[in-house]
Design an enzyme around this catalytic site. Structure first.
Site, PDB file in Angstrom:
ATOM      1  N   GLN A 137      18.082  25.299  20.917  1.00 34.24           N
ATOM      2  CA  GLN A 137      17.621  26.486  20.240  1.00 34.24           C
ATOM      3  C   GLN A 137      16.338  27.383  20.673  1.00 34.24           C
ATOM      4  O   GLN A 137      15.397  26.784  21.354  1.00 34.24           O
ATOM      5  CB  GLN A 137      17.014  25.948  18.805  1.00 34.24           C
TER       6      GLN A 137
ATOM      7  N   TYR B 257       8.314  17.988  18.172  1.00 29.27           N
ATOM      8  CA  TYR B 257       9.572  17.594  18.740  1.00 29.27           C
ATOM      9  C   TYR B 257       9.144  16.595  19.826  1.00 29.27           C
ATOM     10  O   TYR B 257       9.212  16.714  20.869  1.00 29.27           O
ATOM     11  CB  TYR B 257      10.223  18.777  19.297  1.00 29.27           C
TER      12      TYR B 257
END
Length: 121
Positions: free
Chosen positions: A2, A74
């Site tokens: 992404q 993340y």
């Protein structure tokens, strides 16, 4: 993978002062999220982590450490604490370690990739 447009003059992320929070990457233009998964019931490939790590390394290898980093939301379970501190907290690490020493000197609220208290070295 992404890719998020992260910064720029109209970015809500960049409106805050760079040092206003622990987030060290407000001035970056792009954020790449390297995310991989397999369907339920399918074994994760044995070289899956290596593939993603090599992909990221090939992008960042020739970059100055101040020009890239990682986002703590993340987390990468495969990096050590020293690398995590550098990559997640960047230029803010010294200040965050001083704060950690003041509010949690015994590291009671320990996170394996979190900020460690400043030490006398």
């Amino acid at each position: 993978m992404q890719i998020d447009l992260h910064g720029g003059e109209n970015s809500a992320v960049a409106k805050q002062d760079l040092d206003s929070t622990a987030y060290a990457h407000r001035d970056f233009l792009f954020m790449f999220l390297f995310y991989d998964r397999v369907d339920q019931g399918v074994a994760y490939p044995s070289d899956g982590h290596t593939l993603m790590q090599n992909f990221a390394h090939n992008i960042t290898a020739d970059m100055d450490q101040d020009n890239w980093g990682m986002y703590i939301n993340y987390p990468d379970q495969n990096i050590d604490q020293g690398s995590a501190q550098r990559n997640y907290w960047g230029k803010h690490l010294t200040r965050l370690r001083k704060i950690k020493k003041k509010v949690d000197p015994d590291n009671l609220f320990h996170y394996p990739q979190g900020v460690l208290p400043e030490t006398e070295e």
